[in-house]
Design a protein around this motif. Structure first.
Motif, PDB file in Angstrom:
ATOM      1  N   PHE A  72       1.095  -0.958   0.339  1.00  0.00           N
ATOM      2  CA  PHE A  72      -0.369  -0.114  -0.175  1.00  0.00           C
ATOM      3  C   PHE A  72       0.942   1.685  -0.038  1.00  0.00           C
ATOM      4  N   GLY A  73       2.400   1.067  -0.784  1.00  0.00           N
ATOM      5  CA  GLY A  73       3.020   2.437  -1.206  1.00  0.00           C
ATOM      6  C   GLY A  73       3.593   2.681  -0.035  1.00  0.00           C
ATOM      7  N   ARG A  74       3.820   1.596   1.082  1.00  0.00           N
ATOM      8  CA  ARG A  74       4.454   2.332   2.678  1.00  0.00           C
ATOM      9  C   ARG A  74       5.429   0.480   2.478  1.00  0.00           C
ATOM     10  N   PRO A  75       6.756   0.986   3.061  1.00  0.00           N
ATOM     11  CA  PRO A  75       7.886  -0.377   3.481  1.00  0.00           C
ATOM     12  C   PRO A  75       6.954  -1.010   4.517  1.00  0.00           C
ATOM     13  N   LEU A  76       7.033  -2.658   4.253  1.00  0.00           N
ATOM     14  CA  LEU A  76       6.485  -2.790   5.453  1.00  0.00           C
ATOM     15  C   LEU A  76       7.519  -3.698   6.337  1.00  0.00           C
ATOM     16  N   THR A  77       7.474  -3.158   7.969  1.00  0.00           N
ATOM     17  CA  THR A  77       8.757  -2.900   8.818  1.00  0.00           C
ATOM     18  C   THR A  77       7.848  -3.829  10.115  1.00  0.00           C
ATOM     19  N   ARG A  78       8.773  -3.708  11.233  1.00  0.00           N
ATOM     20  CA  ARG A  78       8.289  -4.754  11.864  1.00  0.00           C
ATOM     21  C   ARG A  78       7.315  -3.612  12.830  1.00  0.00           C
ATOM     22  N   GLU A  79       7.711  -2.138  12.913  1.00  0.00           N
ATOM     23  CA  GLU A  79       6.710  -1.041  13.320  1.00  0.00           C
ATOM     24  C   GLU A  79       5.403  -1.188  13.121  1.00  0.00           C
ATOM     25  N   THR A  80       5.590  -1.198  11.433  1.00  0.00           N
ATOM     26  CA  THR A  80       4.056  -0.757  10.630  1.00  0.00           C
ATOM     27  C   THR A  80       3.754  -1.758   9.977  1.00  0.00           C
ATOM     28  N   ARG A  81       4.241  -2.920   9.748  1.00  0.00           N
ATOM     29  CA  ARG A  81       3.354  -4.691   9.552  1.00  0.00           C
ATOM     30  C   ARG A  81       2.241  -5.005   9.771  1.00  0.00           C
ATOM     31  N   ARG A  82       1.636  -4.214  11.566  1.00  0.00           N
ATOM     32  CA  ARG A  82       1.113  -5.369  11.494  1.00  0.00           C
ATOM     33  C   ARG A  82      -0.613  -4.948  10.841  1.00  0.00           C
ATOM     34  N   ASP A  83       0.183  -3.178  10.883  1.00  0.00           N
ATOM     35  CA  ASP A  83      -1.379  -2.550  10.730  1.00  0.00           C
ATOM     36  C   ASP A  83      -1.539  -3.143   8.994  1.00  0.00           C
ATOM     37  N   GLN A  84      -0.290  -3.065   7.855  1.00  0.00           N
ATOM     38  CA  GLN A  84      -0.524  -3.441   7.017  1.00  0.00           C
ATOM     39  C   GLN A  84      -1.193  -4.807   6.758  1.00  0.00           C
ATOM     40  N   LEU A  85      -0.653  -5.995   7.168  1.00  0.00           N
ATOM     41  CA  LEU A  85      -1.058  -6.741   7.182  1.00  0.00           C
ATOM     42  C   LEU A  85      -2.806  -7.390   7.460  1.00  0.00           C
ATOM     43  N   ALA A  86      -3.392  -6.198   8.675  1.00  0.00           N
ATOM     44  CA  ALA A  86      -4.458  -5.869   8.978  1.00  0.00           C
ATOM     45  C   ALA A  86      -5.713  -5.771   8.077  1.00  0.00           C
ATOM     46  N   GLN A  87      -4.819  -5.473   6.590  1.00  0.00           N
ATOM     47  CA  GLN A  87      -5.076  -4.963   5.315  1.00  0.00           C
ATOM     48  C   GLN A  87      -5.624  -6.063   4.168  1.00  0.00           C
ATOM     49  N   VAL A  88      -4.137  -7.154   4.252  1.00  0.00           N
ATOM     50  CA  VAL A  88      -4.442  -8.360   4.233  1.00  0.00           C
ATOM     51  C   VAL A  88      -4.941  -9.557   4.326  1.00  0.00           C
ATOM     52  N   GLY A  89      -6.186 -10.173   3.005  1.00  0.00           N
ATOM     53  CA  GLY A  89      -6.134 -11.449   3.542  1.00  0.00           C
ATOM     54  C   GLY A  89      -5.543 -12.528   3.063  1.00  0.00           C
TER      55      GLY A  89
END
Ligand SMILES: Nc1ncnc2c1ncn2[C@@H]1O[C@H](COP(=O)(O)OP(=O)(O)O)[C@@H](O)[C@H]1O
Ligand SMILES: [Mg+2]
Length: 300
Positions: A63-80
């Motif tokens: 989603f246009g943002r690097p997947l990092t340890r800090e951000t991945r929880r939010d990003q992966l919540a939008q992935v099925g």
């Protein structure tokens, strides 16, 4: 914007490289067909996107943002996702399985209902999952992945083992989802199962991306053989073999990998040599042929 973007993504197990320098580009709202023979690294790549496997090298953006340890929880919540075997407890019904998912993800009942209707499983919810057909299990797995209303859906070989009707049903479902704005990444080792469904194809072979682009890019990048019908195939073969790899089959000479200009020159040579050309055409090459050529080590 790319929904998925990787730069130099790689995975090694010991000294074996199973995914090598991968630059995935998955545009928003498309069905991305991720193709490659068994063992080419599709599942490993998908697991890296989902943070189930740690990459050995490279970067992933979702989603246009690097997947990092800090951000991945939010990003992966939008992935099925549906990876390998379909999930679900066999001794529970489809409905009970979905309630487990609902509770563990904190979803609303209407989100579950909508996912169930999307995969058309509403009449099968009271059946135990162990009595489901493979197609029903896959649809339940997809419903579980859809219930959280993901922006990105990652499906690993969802058509594997399904009959033609089941495959068609999944295809229609993927198109339906993409037309509603969900980006779908779907893998298969069989081109024919998803090629017509996919807007963009990525083809892996031995852990490397050997092609990424549209279906038409793929067919136009591959030059089909030229078939030349002649009344004197032996003479034609003799003339051609000095310059080009040509194969004679009956009255037809097959020449691989030549463009239109070369074809015109070849025909001139043959006519000049008195080989009696009466037909020139390109061989029909199916996408399947192109895929097989590519994945058996051929190059575009
Ligand atoms: N945990 C692991 N340890 C060692 N090798 C693995 C592991 N997982 C996968 N591999 C190897 O990586 C390669 C790619 O596997 P995979 O990603 O499952 O391919 P595909 O999904 O395209 O069939 C295979 O050769 C497989 O044996
Ligand atoms: Mg796999």
């Amino acid at each position: 914007m790319d929904i998925v973007n990787t730069q130099g993504l790689g995975k090694r197990y010991g000294s074996t490289t199973v995914v090598d320098d991968l630059n995935l580009r998955i545009p928003e709202g498309c069905v991305y067909g991720f193709l490659g023979p068994n063992g080419s690294g599709k599942s490993t790549t998908m697991k890296m996107l989902l943070s189930l496997v740690t990459p050995s090298s490279g970067q992933i953006s979702l989603f246009g943002r690097p997947l990092t340890r800090e951000t991945r929880r939010d990003q992966l919540a939008q992935v099925g996702s549906l990876i390998e075997a379909p999930p679900g407890y066999g001794h529970l019904t489809g409905g009970e399985n979905l309630r487990v998912v609902q509770r563990s993800l904190g979803l609303r009942a209407d989100q579950i209902d909508r996912a169930v209707r999307t995969v058309r499983l509403q009449d099968q919810l009271d059946k135990k999952v162990r009595n489901y057909s493979l197609g029903m299990k896959q649809r339940l797995g997809i419903a579980m992945a859809l219930a959280r209303e993901p922006r990105l859906l990652v499906l690993d070989e969802p058509t594997n083992g399904l009959d033609p009707a089941g495959i068609e049903e999944i295809r229609e479902l993927l198109r339906h989802l993409a037309s509603h704005g969900v980006t779908v990444m779907v893998s298969s080792h069989l081109l024919g199962e998803i090629d017509r469904t996919a807007d963009v194809l990525g083809i892996l072979s031995g852990g490397r991306m050997i092609f990424q682009g549209s279906r038409s890019d793929l067919t136009s990048a591959a030059t089909p053989d030229v078939l030349i019908d002649t009344v004197d195939p032996d003479r034609a073969g003799a003339v051609l073999r000095e310059k080009l790899p040509a194969r004679v089959d009956g009255h037809t000479v097959r020449v691989a990998g030549i463009d239109d200009r070369t074809t015109a020159r070849v025909v001139e040579d043959l006519v000049g040599a008195g080989a009696g050309v009466y037909g020139v055409r390109r061989d029909e090459q199916s996408l399947e042929d192109v895929f097989m050529n590519l994945t058996s080590g051929g190059r575009l």
